[in-house]
Design a protein around this motif. Structure first.
Motif, PDB file in Angstrom:
ATOM      1  N   GLY A 180       0.765  -1.209   0.051  1.00 47.10           N
ATOM      2  CA  GLY A 180      -0.124   0.120   0.127  1.00 47.10           C
ATOM      3  C   GLY A 180       0.866   1.196   0.223  1.00 47.10           C
ATOM      4  O   GLY A 180       0.308   2.277   0.439  1.00 47.10           O
ATOM      5  N   ARG A 181       2.038   1.303  -0.588  1.00 45.11           N
ATOM      6  CA  ARG A 181       3.143   2.283  -0.584  1.00 45.11           C
ATOM      7  C   ARG A 181       3.009   2.954  -1.815  1.00 45.11           C
ATOM      8  O   ARG A 181       3.687   2.745  -2.651  1.00 45.11           O
ATOM      9  CB  ARG A 181       4.183   1.945  -0.230  1.00 45.11           C
ATOM     10  CG  ARG A 181       4.467   1.668   1.169  1.00 45.11           C
ATOM     11  CD  ARG A 181       5.981   0.946   1.603  1.00 45.11           C
ATOM     12  NE  ARG A 181       7.106   1.850   1.233  1.00 45.11           N
ATOM     13  CZ  ARG A 181       8.217   1.494   1.197  1.00 45.11           C
ATOM     14  NH1 ARG A 181       8.599  -0.097   1.600  1.00 45.11           N
ATOM     15  NH2 ARG A 181       9.206   2.276   0.960  1.00 45.11           N
ATOM     16  N   PHE A 182       1.714   3.643  -2.053  1.00 49.10           N
ATOM     17  CA  PHE A 182       1.630   4.202  -3.286  1.00 49.10           C
ATOM     18  C   PHE A 182       2.421   5.390  -3.853  1.00 49.10           C
ATOM     19  O   PHE A 182       2.672   5.533  -5.037  1.00 49.10           O
ATOM     20  CB  PHE A 182      -0.060   4.667  -3.653  1.00 49.10           C
ATOM     21  CG  PHE A 182      -0.822   3.225  -3.259  1.00 49.10           C
ATOM     22  CD1 PHE A 182      -0.953   2.183  -4.155  1.00 49.10           C
ATOM     23  CD2 PHE A 182      -1.823   3.225  -2.130  1.00 49.10           C
ATOM     24  CE1 PHE A 182      -1.521   0.961  -3.827  1.00 49.10           C
ATOM     25  CE2 PHE A 182      -2.587   2.203  -1.919  1.00 49.10           C
ATOM     26  CZ  PHE A 182      -2.467   0.951  -3.013  1.00 49.10           C
ATOM     27  N   ASP A 183       2.840   6.239  -3.025  1.00 47.48           N
ATOM     28  CA  ASP A 183       3.472   7.380  -3.356  1.00 47.48           C
ATOM     29  C   ASP A 183       4.776   6.933  -3.666  1.00 47.48           C
ATOM     30  O   ASP A 183       5.661   7.103  -4.759  1.00 47.48           O
ATOM     31  CB  ASP A 183       3.606   8.199  -2.170  1.00 47.48           C
ATOM     32  CG  ASP A 183       2.458   9.056  -1.907  1.00 47.48           C
ATOM     33  OD1 ASP A 183       2.181   9.793  -2.921  1.00 47.48           O
ATOM     34  OD2 ASP A 183       1.940   9.287  -0.741  1.00 47.48           O
ATOM     35  N   ASP A 184       5.496   5.837  -2.947  1.00 43.76           N
ATOM     36  CA  ASP A 184       6.775   5.261  -3.291  1.00 43.76           C
ATOM     37  C   ASP A 184       6.552   4.537  -4.659  1.00 43.76           C
ATOM     38  O   ASP A 184       7.518   4.729  -5.410  1.00 43.76           O
ATOM     39  CB  ASP A 184       7.061   4.412  -2.252  1.00 43.76           C
ATOM     40  CG  ASP A 184       7.485   4.934  -1.076  1.00 43.76           C
ATOM     41  OD1 ASP A 184       7.849   6.001  -1.071  1.00 43.76           O
ATOM     42  OD2 ASP A 184       7.446   4.049   0.203  1.00 43.76           O
ATOM     43  N   TRP A 185       5.477   3.939  -4.938  1.00 44.98           N
ATOM     44  CA  TRP A 185       5.229   3.251  -6.062  1.00 44.98           C
ATOM     45  C   TRP A 185       5.218   4.162  -7.254  1.00 44.98           C
ATOM     46  O   TRP A 185       6.074   4.060  -8.361  1.00 44.98           O
ATOM     47  CB  TRP A 185       3.955   2.430  -6.130  1.00 44.98           C
ATOM     48  CG  TRP A 185       3.478   1.869  -7.337  1.00 44.98           C
ATOM     49  CD1 TRP A 185       4.027   0.573  -7.793  1.00 44.98           C
ATOM     50  CD2 TRP A 185       2.509   2.177  -8.371  1.00 44.98           C
ATOM     51  NE1 TRP A 185       3.457   0.325  -8.971  1.00 44.98           N
ATOM     52  CE2 TRP A 185       2.591   1.240  -9.256  1.00 44.98           C
ATOM     53  CE3 TRP A 185       1.739   3.499  -8.337  1.00 44.98           C
ATOM     54  CZ2 TRP A 185       1.695   1.212 -10.454  1.00 44.98           C
ATOM     55  CZ3 TRP A 185       0.925   3.437  -9.331  1.00 44.98           C
ATOM     56  CH2 TRP A 185       0.842   2.475 -10.555  1.00 44.98           C
ATOM     57  N   LEU A 186       4.497   5.408  -7.112  1.00 43.58           N
ATOM     58  CA  LEU A 186       4.542   6.276  -7.990  1.00 43.58           C
ATOM     59  C   LEU A 186       5.827   6.881  -8.474  1.00 43.58           C
ATOM     60  O   LEU A 186       6.156   7.079  -9.805  1.00 43.58           O
ATOM     61  CB  LEU A 186       3.184   7.400  -7.613  1.00 43.58           C
ATOM     62  CG  LEU A 186       3.139   8.315  -8.788  1.00 43.58           C
ATOM     63  CD1 LEU A 186       2.361   7.759 -10.153  1.00 43.58           C
ATOM     64  CD2 LEU A 186       2.018   9.414  -8.332  1.00 43.58           C
ATOM     65  N   SER A 187       6.648   7.085  -7.381  1.00 43.88           N
ATOM     66  CA  SER A 187       7.925   7.648  -7.770  1.00 43.88           C
ATOM     67  C   SER A 187       8.750   6.715  -8.644  1.00 43.88           C
ATOM     68  O   SER A 187       9.908   7.199  -9.216  1.00 43.88           O
ATOM     69  CB  SER A 187       8.628   7.798  -6.305  1.00 43.88           C
ATOM     70  OG  SER A 187       9.099   6.682  -6.044  1.00 43.88           O
ATOM     71  N   LEU A 188       8.521   5.514  -8.944  1.00 38.78           N
ATOM     72  CA  LEU A 188       9.253   4.272  -9.660  1.00 38.78           C
ATOM     73  C   LEU A 188       9.075   4.855 -11.286  1.00 38.78           C
ATOM     74  O   LEU A 188       9.742   4.484 -11.996  1.00 38.78           O
ATOM     75  CB  LEU A 188       8.766   3.152  -9.481  1.00 38.78           C
ATOM     76  CG  LEU A 188       8.771   2.291  -8.185  1.00 38.78           C
ATOM     77  CD1 LEU A 188       8.454   1.028  -8.076  1.00 38.78           C
ATOM     78  CD2 LEU A 188      10.392   2.466  -7.723  1.00 38.78           C
ATOM     79  N   PHE A 189       8.008   5.549 -11.632  1.00 42.37           N
ATOM     80  CA  PHE A 189       7.557   6.012 -12.795  1.00 42.37           C
ATOM     81  C   PHE A 189       8.481   7.048 -13.588  1.00 42.37           C
ATOM     82  O   PHE A 189       8.836   8.074 -12.826  1.00 42.37           O
ATOM     83  CB  PHE A 189       6.143   6.339 -13.273  1.00 42.37           C
ATOM     84  CG  PHE A 189       5.145   5.109 -13.139  1.00 42.37           C
ATOM     85  CD1 PHE A 189       4.860   4.608 -14.199  1.00 42.37           C
ATOM     86  CD2 PHE A 189       4.886   4.591 -11.964  1.00 42.37           C
ATOM     87  CE1 PHE A 189       3.900   3.548 -14.373  1.00 42.37           C
ATOM     88  CE2 PHE A 189       4.110   3.289 -11.786  1.00 42.37           C
ATOM     89  CZ  PHE A 189       3.653   2.862 -13.043  1.00 42.37           C
ATOM     90  N   ALA A 190       9.075   6.914 -14.654  1.00 44.26           N
ATOM     91  CA  ALA A 190       9.680   8.016 -15.449  1.00 44.26           C
ATOM     92  C   ALA A 190       8.563   9.165 -15.650  1.00 44.26           C
ATOM     93  O   ALA A 190       7.624   8.988 -15.797  1.00 44.26           O
ATOM     94  CB  ALA A 190      10.165   7.492 -16.840  1.00 44.26           C
ATOM     95  N   PRO A 191       9.167  10.489 -15.774  1.00 40.93           N
ATOM     96  CA  PRO A 191       8.383  11.504 -16.137  1.00 40.93           C
ATOM     97  C   PRO A 191       7.355  11.254 -17.386  1.00 40.93           C
ATOM     98  O   PRO A 191       6.112  11.905 -17.149  1.00 40.93           O
ATOM     99  CB  PRO A 191       9.138  12.721 -16.520  1.00 40.93           C
ATOM    100  CG  PRO A 191      10.531  12.254 -15.792  1.00 40.93           C
ATOM    101  CD  PRO A 191      10.452  10.996 -15.988  1.00 40.93           C
ATOM    102  N   ASP A 192       7.505  10.435 -18.152  1.00 38.93           N
ATOM    103  CA  ASP A 192       6.842  10.197 -19.466  1.00 38.93           C
ATOM    104  C   ASP A 192       6.154   8.835 -19.156  1.00 38.93           C
ATOM    105  O   ASP A 192       5.758   8.467 -20.162  1.00 38.93           O
ATOM    106  CB  ASP A 192       7.559  10.506 -20.712  1.00 38.93           C
ATOM    107  CG  ASP A 192       8.675   9.324 -20.835  1.00 38.93           C
ATOM    108  OD1 ASP A 192       9.107   8.870 -19.827  1.00 38.93           O
ATOM    109  OD2 ASP A 192       9.157   9.106 -21.845  1.00 38.93           O
ATOM    110  N   GLY A 193       6.288   8.384 -17.838  1.00 38.37           N
ATOM    111  CA  GLY A 193       5.756   6.896 -17.961  1.00 38.37           C
ATOM    112  C   GLY A 193       4.183   6.936 -17.690  1.00 38.37           C
ATOM    113  O   GLY A 193       3.583   7.585 -17.634  1.00 38.37           O
ATOM    114  N   HIS A 194       3.831   5.609 -18.397  1.00 41.30           N
ATOM    115  CA  HIS A 194       2.546   5.022 -18.535  1.00 41.30           C
ATOM    116  C   HIS A 194       2.294   3.759 -17.748  1.00 41.30           C
ATOM    117  O   HIS A 194       3.043   2.862 -17.667  1.00 41.30           O
ATOM    118  CB  HIS A 194       1.973   5.108 -19.977  1.00 41.30           C
ATOM    119  CG  HIS A 194       1.996   6.276 -20.308  1.00 41.30           C
ATOM    120  ND1 HIS A 194       2.695   7.068 -20.961  1.00 41.30           N
ATOM    121  CD2 HIS A 194       0.428   7.038 -20.627  1.00 41.30           C
ATOM    122  CE1 HIS A 194       2.237   8.301 -21.283  1.00 41.30           C
ATOM    123  NE2 HIS A 194       0.875   8.289 -21.291  1.00 41.30           N
TER     124      HIS A 194
END
Lengths: 437, 153
Positions: B17-31
């Protein structure tokens, strides 16, 4: 259940919880309401070539919509006349020049007429030809194709298509005429949702303008926070353009206005809607004026109703070109399909809007729908509570409305829902009574 | 970090449930993409998807989950990814493509949903680790009628 007992469940300004909870009423709806109403089957563009079919179920009935060699679209019961095998079991495909039962190789023309059976001499001197088994696949009682939207009436009795829908067909015109060529094509697939609630809860919510501020608070608050700091006139990404308006005020929803028609149909957002603010496309608008004339083009483009309901199975959004199809599966289980359309001759952007809207708002993964679905499922459980057996539909009730079958009102008037239940009651009449009325 | 470990770590963040940390794994143009035709789908433009989200929409999803008035999160959803060993399909030190068959369980109250499929990660180098350019989730049966899927597959 006798007619008097059913009538007592629908009062002018409230309905009894049994409409959502009773298995007995659900069975009667399948037998009566969904037989005598005109229900949406599918779009003719799903079956472009002769032999193309789509299989589906309406009110528990296995059906197949199939394109004929002469271009007509027919709807037949998907049942072999012999022993009951479904003639097609894929959701869609092409059956060639005839249907062939996989069990004993009985064949039928595309209009359902019997073609051949193996070892036919064995049927000589039998009653086969004189009975149902000899007559081929049964067609549904009535089919109408309105601007490529295919509807069926399963019962032999009931209103004719044009009388049943009347003025609400303008909702389909508004969507189809967004194509400068007056033609839509169903494209991009269908998003299919299973919701554990009664179908009427879903259908009445399509006309519920008071729920967005509270139901969708979390989604709109997150969207607002992310978009904070941008000037109001700054072009928005499509997703933001589509999600942010869910945070509109009660006043906005009230002023958008609504209209009801006989037989449960309605238009919500007769003045404007959350879809009115999408970026304008000058080249497309010019093409529309060329195709339809300035006045008609203006009338189509200026009107983006929030939702139009063709009771009891179809909800239409003229812009973005999207429909929802509501299929009751059980008293507490409903299938909701969201289909996108490409308006032929219009820019790709319109098709992108259609798919984007369906994906953001009507996908099983939609952050907007999650709260709706949770609440519908919550109602299904909460209604069992003792002490209050009624669902309130009192807002802006006026006894004078009972004498008016067509009326234009403020957008937050629950008349649009009351109108659905008045139609429900009429369509729940026993067949003999319905035939006389 | 080895790309295979990155994929395992990504799923573990969702399960925790660590969604902020998960989101930070995406590149700026990530999908993040769940195509409606699963592995058969060519692109996200010509056919619709169950989800096709850039960082802005993913952020919206993550922020909403924190809101006490996210009604559908009472009770909360929790999830468990069960991954097969990720296989590197191609790549080098700068970019790599992996495929990882999975089973996904999302639970909420007395309800539990089971999905199966294959994840395809397109990763790009970010200092000593990786960033997600695309997480594509090809469901085994993506056209079936689904109940609400509230977290991230």
């Amino acid at each position: 259940m006798e007619a008097g007992r059913i009538a007592a469940l629908v009062q002018p300004d409230r309905v009894h919880r049994d409409l959502y909870l009773s298995e007995e009423l659900f069975a009667l709806e399948q037998e009566r309401l969904f037989a005598s109403a005109w229900t949406y089957v599918g779009h003719a563009s799903e079956v472009p070539r002769p032999g193309d079919y789509r299989a589906l179920e309406i009110a528990g009935q296995p059906l197949v919509m199939v394109r004929q060699p002469d271009g007509e679209v027919r709807v037949l019961y998907n049942r072999c006349a012999h022993k009951g095998t479904r003639l097609v079991s894929d959701e869609s495909g092409n059956t060639g020049r005839f249907f062939r039962c996989p069990y004993h190789a009985w064949t039928y023309r595309l209009d359902g007429a019997p073609l051949a059976v193996p070892l036919k001499q064995g049927y000589e001197n039998t009653a086969l030809k004189a009975c149902e088994a000899g007559r081929g696949m049964t067609p549904v009682a009535r089919v109408a194709c309105y601007r490529d939207f295919v509807f069926a009436r399963l019962s032999d009795t009931g209103l004719e298509f044009a009388d049943y829908f009347g003025e609400v067909l303008q909702a389909i015109d508004n969507m189809v005429d967004r194509s400068p060529q007056g033609r839509l094509v169903a494209e991009g697939g269908v998003l299919r949702n299973i919701i554990h609630c009664n179908w009427k809860m879903y259908l009445e919510n399509i006309n519920d303008t008071i729920h967005p501020p509270s139901t969708h608070e979390s989604a709109t608050r997150a969207a607002d926070a992310l978009w904070q700091g941008h000037a109001p006139e700054e072009p928005k990404p499509m997703a933001m353009e589509q999600i942010l308006p869910f945070g509109a005020s009660y006043d906005f929803f009230d002023r958008m206005g609504g209209r009801v028609f006989p037989n449960g149909h309605s238009l919500l957002g007769v003045n404007f809607s959350i879809h009115s603010g999408y970026a304008r496309l000058p080249d497309y608008e010019e093409a529309m004026r060329q195709a339809h004339g300035a006045e008609r083009a203006e009338a189509i483009l200026q009107r983006s109703p929030q939702n139009s309901i063709l009771f009891p199975s179809l909800a239409v959004k003229g812009s973005p070109q999207a429909i929802r199809v509501i299929r009751p599966l059980a008293v507490d289980r409903t299938l909701v399909e969201a289909w996108s359309f490409r308006a032929v001759g219009a820019p790709d952007l319109l098709f992108e809007r259609s798919m984007s809207y369906n994906r953001l708002v009507f996908s099983p993964m939609s952050v907007v729908a999650h709260d709706d679905v949770h609440l519908f499922e919550s109602i299904q459980k909460g209604l069992r509570a003792r002490g209050n057996e009624w669902v309130s539909l009192h807002r802006d009730f006026d006894p004078a409305e009972l004498a008016q079958e067509t009326a234009t009102t403020n957008g937050t008037n629950e008349l649009l829902m009351r109108n659905q239940f008045r139609a429900w009651l009429k369509l729940m009449a026993p067949p003999a009574q319905a035939a006389l009325s | 970090m080895a790309p295979e470990d990155f994929v395992a770590e990504e799923a573990a963040l969702l399960d925790a449930g660590r969604f902020d940390d998960w989101l930070s794994l995406f590149a700026p143009d990530g999908h993040y993409w769940v195509p409606l035709l699963g592995a058969q789908q060519a692109d996200p433009v010509s056919h619709n998807s169950l989800a096709y989200e850039d960082r802005l929409l993913l952020q919206l999803r993550v922020e909403r989950l924190k809101d006490p008035r996210a009604h559908s999160q009472h009770p909360r959803s929790i999830c468990q990814h069960v991954l097969q060993r990720p296989v590197v399909e191609r790549g080098d030190d700068e970019a790599v493509l992996l495929r990882t068959p999975f089973i996904y369980v999302e639970a909420r109250g007395d309800e539990q949903l089971l999905l199966a499929g294959t994840c395809r990660h397109e990763l790009v180098r970010r200092s000593s680790s990786w960033a997600i350019r695309l997480k594509r989730v090809d469901l085994l049966n993506p056209t079936r009628a689904l109940p609400a899927v509230q977290l991230f597959i």
